[in-house]
Design a protein around this motif. Structure first.
Motif: not given
Length: 155
Positions: A58-69, A74-80, A23-28
């Motif tokens: 890559n740390e499993g953190c969303s850069p978009y704090s207003d995107e609920v869930g 991200l934590r789940l899929v990065v850890a997997s 996926v190229i472009g990791l925006g909203r």
């Protein structure tokens, strides 16, 4: 009866989650798409030009704090290990499907397709033979063929 074995093979690979997706472009739009595809079991490589965004993902953190869930997902899929992020477009070489999700803002009543053009020029430097390239951005009808397809075919 005629069977299209290639089509059956592709369907089987998708069913078995053997298809790697870039996926190229990791925006909203692109980041949630990458995360959901990863949750569904696909190996996904997210690509973006923003180093801080890549580090955050890559740390499993969303850069978009207003995107609920999204943070939890991200934590789940990065850890997997199903989702990784990179600034190196060459990483698409290991992907079977490439989804381009870049901004196409309106400037002077016309869509600005510069990001699409830049990505097309960037990815065509890598072997795209046998890969599915999808443009998942809001663009005028025919843009996939006349802009993205034209650049890929001519390079």
């Amino acid at each position: 009866m005629i069977f299209n074995f290639r089509e059956q093979e592709i369907k089987q690979q998708i069913t078995n989650r053997e298809v790697a997706i870039g996926v190229i472009g990791l925006g909203r739009m692109g980041l949630p798409l990458a995360a959901i595809l990863s949750k569904k079991g696909f190996k996904v490589t997210g690509i973006d030009i923003d180093n801080s965004l890549i580090e955050s993902v890559n740390e499993g953190c969303s850069p978009y704090s207003d995107e609920v869930g999204l943070d939890e997902l991200l934590r789940l899929v990065v850890a997997s290990g199903k989702l990784t992020a990179s600034v190196d477009v060459a990483d698409i070489s290991k992907c079977d499907v490439i989804i381009i999700s870049v901004p196409t803002l309106i400037r002077d009543s016309e869509p600005d397709l510069e990001a699409v053009t830049q990505v097309a020029n960037s990815i065509c430097k890598h072997n795209l033979r046998g890969k599915l390239v999808v443009l998942q951005s809001t663009v005028p009808p025919g843009t996939t063929e006349t802009v993205l397809g034209s650049i890929i075919q001519n390079n």
